[in-house]
Design an enzyme around this catalytic site. Structure first.
Site: not given
Ligand code: AMP
Length: 549
Positions: A235, A237, A242, A257, A285, A398, A404
């Site tokens: 998917e 990002k 969130r 979040r 999101e 996590r 990611k």
């Molecule tokens: P990070 O903040 O870099 O740890 O990335 C995680 C965050 O990516 C999550 O908390 C979500 O807010 C965001 N996110 C964006 N797109 C997605 C998705 N398709 N699935 C899950 N999380 C996503």
């Protein structure tokens, strides 16, 4: 209340985590069935369980008024005491010493007062109810009421220890206690279930925030395929906020979040959810979205923290909720269902606008996955989320079910036009650089940003000497320098801004490297910046309208 305060003091007096847990366990084990749930919640420094809709939101003003009245002192006395202790509970204990009329008071009495305080509408009435309670407590007990009301006991009982205390009291596995606590959001209920040996019957309850599932970083397609097994779900990002949406009956609540409620900031999402004929819990999101395209993150910030969103703001910054997970549907807890099943049910919901669904691509091997990554890069989007379709939803972790892939999005080659001394240990070196791109039309350099970090101390020291040697004008802290040092700067977004003469600014700029191989003639142009800006405000991400899912 006496035993509660005594246990609190004993916990405060020891530094041993084991001993704190033991004391808590012993106390919980000795309580009757009505008192146990209250004690568990109060030791978490909450007047009501997290899941409980009742919030006291009792400001310091109410506490101050009640305490001043009992002790017959003015606010200044409390202020001085606060300077000594920096803790409202300690202030209460000190100021009330010798002024209250203690009588035996149970935690149920305390609970009744909390309910009364909640029900009163005016500060005066709330303070009155609180005063009546504090007046019948010893100063030490009253101190603990203050601590509960301010949401922090400050006795070295960090989050999680109450769960350990419950596990200890009733010989239950800590993992079961934590799981039940996460599902119910009610430590009191968890304590009761633990006592009856029924933790595993805990049900997921709506209307309290569940921890979000997080993703682990991974950079390479091969490694990702090894982790997720035969099939990877990819998917986009999305770069928004969130959101976790709960709907039960006609009530809708939205959490961000950090697990704070943000319902009021997104009325159109709430209204649309209200019309869905199901009880549900969605993970997704929130994105600013206008004229069919996703808008940059910072536009969404205008919507945050609002108690009331004006009609103008609603049209200026419309939002969508991009759902990517369904965790509960009509009484069914879906956390342990595989993502494949959760997504199928999510697709079947046909959510109304402004809901959208995350665009999903399936990859069966690393070559396919790489192709998808390339496509995303071409769209200039923030990164990708790769999910294992067989994975469960693991709140707060996590895990390896979600990975990611996040790339520093884009970089610009810029030239340093000015330098400034830094702060703290960098106050004697020129560590803050102002940089520019080339405006071809006007044949001049135009500043676009300023970056503070990214180079090592050694590099900064060398650069300081060099910049001194190419200084055009010395303004003291700031020096205009001959534009010749080219930097590669990474950033998260480009926005229009009047701060610099280019008309643009970068979000989170950081110096990736000094491009000694490049000359000022090779830096990025303003036209490039404009093009990238369009890419940022344009369709970097892919979405699906629910009806077409
Ligand atoms: P990070 O903040 O870099 O740890 O990335 C995680 C965050 O990516 C999550 O908390 C979500 O807010 C965001 N996110 C964006 N797109 C997605 C998705 N398709 N699935 C899950 N999380 C996503």
């Amino acid at each position: 209340m006496e035993a509660f305060a005594r246990t609190g003091e004993a916990i405060r007096a020891t530094n041993s985590k084991l001993e704190k847990t033991r004391l808590l366990g012993e106390y919980f084990a000795g309580l009757d069935d009505q008192t146990l749930p209250l004690a568990a919640v109060y030791f978490a420094a909450r007047p009501f369980a997290d899941r409980d809709q009742r919030k006291l939101n009792l400001g310091y003003a109410v506490i101050r008024q009640a305490v001043c009245e009992i002790a017959g002192v003015d606010e200044g006395v409390l202020g001085e005491s606060y300077m000594r202790h920096s803790d409202v509970g300690d202030v209460i204990e000190e100021v009330l010493a010798g002024h209250t009329h203690p009588q035996p008071t149970s935690l149920r009495d305390v609970h009744e007062t909390f309910v009364r305080i909640y029900e009163q509408r005016t500060i005066k009435k709330k303070a009155e109810a609180l005063r009546e309670l504090l007046d019948r407590l010893s100063p030490r007990e009253a101190k603990y009421i203050g601590k509960i009301l301010t949401g922090d006991l400050r006795i070295g009982l960090r989050a999680g220890l109450v769960e350990e205390g419950i596990a200890k009291a009733f010989g239950a596995p800590l993992a079961d206690v934590s799981w039940a606590s996460m599902l119910t959001g009610d430590l009191g209920e968890v304590a009761s279930l633990a006592r009856r040996g029924e933790l595993r019957s805990a049900q997921l309850r709506l209307m309290h925030p569940l921890q979000f599932m997080l993703a682990s970083p991974e950079e390479d397609a091969e490694a990702i395929m090894r982790r997720v097994g035969g099939e990877a779900w990819v998917e986009d990002k999305y770069d928004g906020i969130r959101g976790q949406l709960h709907k039960e009956g006609d009530r809708v609540v939205l959490y961000s979040r950090d697990l704070n409620e943000v319902t009021a900031a997104f009325p159109e999402v709430v209204a649309a959810a209200g019309a869905v004929p199901h009880d549900l819990l969605l993970d997704g999101e929130l994105l600013a979205f206008k004229d069919g395209v996703v808008r940059p993150f910072f536009e969404l910030q205008h919507r945050l923290g609002r108690k009331v969103v004006s009609a103008e703001l609603l049209t200026e910054v419309p939002v969508i909720f991009v759902a990517f997970d369904l965790l509960y549907l009509d009484g069914r807890n879906l956390l342990t269902e595989p993502l494949r099943e959760r997504r199928r049910m999510l697709d079947d919901l046909s959510l109304p606008s402004p809901f959208m669904l995350a665009y999903l691509i399936r990859a069966l091997d690393a070559v396919e996955l790489d192709r998808i990554f390339e496509g995303a890069r071409a769209r200039n989007n923030e990164g990708l989320m790769v999910k294992d379709p067989e994975s469960r939803y693991t709140p707060g972790r996590r895990g390896l079910g979600w990975l990611k892939l996040k790339k520093a999005l884009a970089t610009l080659d810029v030239v340093v036009t000015g330098v400034e001394v830094g702060h703290g240990k960098r106050k004697n070196v020129l560590s803050d650089y102002t940089f520019a791109v080339y405006d071809e039309a006007a044949d001049r350099l135009v500043n676009i940003g300023k970056a503070y970090s990214g180079l090592t101390d050694v590099e900064i020291a060398q650069m300081t000497d060099y910049f001194k040697s190419i200084t055009l004008k010395d303004y003291g802290r700031f020096r205009l320098v001959q534009p010749e040092i080219v930097l590669e700067v990474a950033f998260d977004a480009i926005m229009e801004s009047g701060r610099h003469d280019s008309g643009y600014a970068l979000r989170f700029p950081r110096i990736k490297q000094i491009r000694r191989d490049k000359t000022v003639r090779e830096i990025d142009t303003l036209a490039n910046v404009a093009r990238m800006h369009r890419a940022f405000t344009g369709d970097r991400v892919q979405l699906v309208e629910p009806a077409q899912a």
